[in-house]
Scaffold this active site. Structure first.
Site, PDB file in Angstrom:
ATOM      1  N   LYS A  92       0.513  -1.035   0.190  1.00 15.31           N
ATOM      2  CA  LYS A  92      -0.129  -0.333   0.352  1.00 15.31           C
ATOM      3  C   LYS A  92       0.776   1.209   0.003  1.00 15.31           C
ATOM      4  CE  LYS A  92      -3.429  -2.292   2.006  1.00 15.31           C
ATOM      5  NZ  LYS A  92      -4.657  -2.603   3.507  1.00 15.31           N
TER       6      LYS A  92
ATOM      7  N   GLN B 197      -4.729  -1.439   9.710  1.00 19.94           N
ATOM      8  CA  GLN B 197      -5.297  -2.889   8.671  1.00 19.94           C
ATOM      9  C   GLN B 197      -5.811  -4.036   9.515  1.00 19.94           C
ATOM     10  OE1 GLN B 197      -3.419  -3.474   5.785  1.00 19.94           O
ATOM     11  NE2 GLN B 197      -3.910  -5.781   5.642  1.00 19.94           N
TER      12      GLN B 197
ATOM     13  N   ASP C 216     -11.369   2.785   3.972  1.00 20.87           N
ATOM     14  CA  ASP C 216     -12.045   1.670   4.090  1.00 20.87           C
ATOM     15  C   ASP C 216     -13.165   1.850   3.343  1.00 20.87           C
ATOM     16  OD1 ASP C 216     -10.053  -0.378   3.644  1.00 20.87           O
ATOM     17  OD2 ASP C 216      -9.493  -0.255   6.283  1.00 20.87           O
TER      18      ASP C 216
HETATM   19  N1  GUE Z   1      -8.569  -2.319   6.712  1.00 22.79           N
HETATM   20  C1  GUE Z   1      -8.430  -2.666   5.704  1.00 22.79           C
HETATM   21  N2  GUE Z   1      -7.985  -2.895   4.790  1.00 22.79           N
HETATM   22  C2  GUE Z   1      -8.190  -3.741   3.451  1.00 22.79           C
HETATM   23  O1  GUE Z   1      -8.573  -3.709   2.096  1.00 22.79           O
HETATM   24  C3  GUE Z   1      -7.656  -4.660   3.624  1.00 22.79           C
HETATM   25  C4  GUE Z   1      -7.390  -5.864   5.182  1.00 22.79           C
HETATM   26  N3  GUE Z   1      -7.682  -4.516   5.762  1.00 22.79           N
HETATM   27  N4  GUE Z   1      -6.657  -6.253   5.779  1.00 22.79           N
HETATM   28  C5  GUE Z   1      -5.797  -7.376   4.560  1.00 22.79           C
HETATM   29  C6  GUE Z   1      -7.079  -7.544   3.570  1.00 22.79           C
HETATM   30  C7  GUE Z   1      -6.600  -8.252   2.399  1.00 22.79           C
HETATM   31  N5  GUE Z   1      -6.483  -7.174   0.980  1.00 22.79           N
HETATM   32  C8  GUE Z   1      -5.469  -7.804   0.077  1.00 22.79           C
HETATM   33  C9  GUE Z   1      -5.576  -6.688  -1.326  1.00 22.79           C
HETATM   34  C10 GUE Z   1      -5.185  -6.515  -1.981  1.00 22.79           C
HETATM   35  C11 GUE Z   1      -4.523  -7.932  -2.602  1.00 22.79           C
HETATM   36  C12 GUE Z   1      -3.653  -7.786  -4.024  1.00 22.79           C
HETATM   37  O2  GUE Z   1      -2.971  -7.062  -4.102  1.00 22.79           O
HETATM   38  N6  GUE Z   1      -3.459  -9.278  -3.834  1.00 22.79           N
HETATM   39  C13 GUE Z   1      -2.178  -9.778  -5.370  1.00 22.79           C
HETATM   40  C14 GUE Z   1      -1.624 -10.433  -5.045  1.00 22.79           C
HETATM   41  C15 GUE Z   1      -1.415 -12.011  -5.072  1.00 22.79           C
HETATM   42  C16 GUE Z   1      -0.119 -12.110  -4.074  1.00 22.79           C
HETATM   43  O3  GUE Z   1      -0.132 -11.476  -3.150  1.00 22.79           O
HETATM   44  O4  GUE Z   1       1.221 -12.585  -4.972  1.00 22.79           O
HETATM   45  C17 GUE Z   1      -3.140 -10.077  -6.844  1.00 22.79           C
HETATM   46  O5  GUE Z   1      -4.763 -10.808  -6.028  1.00 22.79           O
HETATM   47  O6  GUE Z   1      -2.692 -10.055  -7.271  1.00 22.79           O
HETATM   48  C18 GUE Z   1      -4.345  -8.878  -1.502  1.00 22.79           C
HETATM   49  C19 GUE Z   1      -5.362  -8.310  -0.533  1.00 22.79           C
HETATM   50  C20 GUE Z   1      -6.808  -5.871   1.745  1.00 22.79           C
HETATM   51  N7  GUE Z   1      -7.153  -6.118   2.976  1.00 22.79           N
END
Ligand code: GUE
Length: 287
Positions: free
Chosen positions: A54, A98, A121
């Site tokens: 992020k 987070q 969020d």
């Molecule tokens: N307050 C809060 N807000 C959130 O938005 C939040 C959170 N807590 N806690 C955890 C979850 C999880 N999350 C993700 C966002 C992007 C990918 C992402 O970019 N994934 C990539 C990379 C995957 C990899 O790691 O290889 C993809 O799907 O291509 C993953 C997971 C946001 N979260």
């Protein structure tokens, strides 16, 4: 039939380019630069990676960012104090805590402490309420990103049946609301749904955000349906997959998001979009 891929990574890249451009314009006009504050409580390695990503996204578009990396022993009182300081900090437009936070901290209390104007969020009850009333608001990033992807893929909603599997606060429930507001006829399936199959079979738009593999059988997908997989699982070899068996799903669907490279990157892009929106609203009417 083999489904067309909905390229979340590419779409996210386009949005990041637009945001970069908006920041360049602000800079050229000598205006303040948007800023995001990210708070992580504890040392969970996966969360550490997300927080780092992020911050890298912020750097890419030219936002300022602060990371507050707190020990797992941080008290709720200390966390709320930090949120109060960030609420009062005029250089901060967005605050993200987070999730999950450690057991001894109450998630709802924390979310409610964040100023709704900085709740990038879209989790604050005030913003959830505004979304349900179709009022302008900061919208939860994952469903917002999915609507963006669907729009970009030329999806239509009126007269279409959308099935959302999973009813979490951050994915399923706001997703169903977004699809409803867009004009779809929406079914929400969850842990107490007895027979998932007919709801999946009749879906023109299927969103799967269960967090478990093997709940939704890809053979049930209606031929030609648009399929969005919100799941993310990492196996022992480090390979990332979604909630669905992708190869079969791709044979049946008309359009489908891959994992990785689908919903995840778009979620992060929407966080930046929300931070820019929060900035714009605060510039117009500072508290
Ligand atoms: N307050 C809060 N807000 C959130 O938005 C939040 C959170 N807590 N806690 C955890 C979850 C999880 N999350 C993700 C966002 C992007 C990918 C992402 O970019 N994934 C990539 C990379 C995957 C990899 O790691 O290889 C993809 O799907 O291509 C993953 C997971 C946001 N979260």
């Amino acid at each position: 039939m083999t489904a067309a891929l909905i390229d979340g990574k590419a779409e996210a890249g386009l949005l990041l380019d637009e945001i970069t451009h908006a920041v360049e314009n602000l800079r050229a006009k000598g205006q303040r630069i948007p800023g995001l504050a990210v708070i992580l409580v504890g040392e969970d390695p996966a969360s550490q990676i997300y927080v780092r990503k992020k911050r890298e996204d912020c750097a890419q578009v030219g936002f300022t960012s602060q990371a507050h990396l707190l020990s797992a022993q941080t008290t709720q009182h200390e966390l709320l104090d930090l949120i109060d300081r960030l609420n009062a900090d005029d250089t901060v437009d967005g605050i993200l805590v987070q999730l999950p936070v450690p057991q001894h901290i109450d998630t709802e209390t924390v979310i409610e402490r964040i100023s709704p104007t900085k709740d990038v969020d879209g989790f604050h009850p005030y913003n959830v309420g505004r979304l349900s009333l179709r009022l302008p608001t900061l919208r939860p990033c994952t469903p917002y990103g999915i609507i963006h992807l669907l729009d970009r893929a030329g999806e239509t909603y009126k007269g279409r049946h959308a099935t959302v599997v999973g009813a979490s606060n951050i994915v399923g429930r706001p997703m169903a609301l977004e699809l409803l507001l867009a004009g779809a006829t929406v079914t929400i399936c969850h842990r107490f749904t007895r027979n998932l199959r007919p709801y999946v079979e009749s879906a023109d738009i299927l969103v799967v955000g269960v967090g478990k593999r093997g709940i939704v059988n890809s053979d049930w997908i209606k031929p030609g349906a648009t399929v969005i997989d919100v799941g993310m699982h990492r196996d022992k070899s480090g390979r990332v997959t979604g909630d669905l068996e992708f190869a079969t799903a791709r044979e049946r669907a008309g359009k489908i998001t891959p994992v990785p490279g689908g919903v995840g990157p778009m979620t992060r892009a929407m966080l930046l979009q929300n931070t820019l929106s929060a900035y714009t609203r605060r510039q117009r009417s500072p508290e």
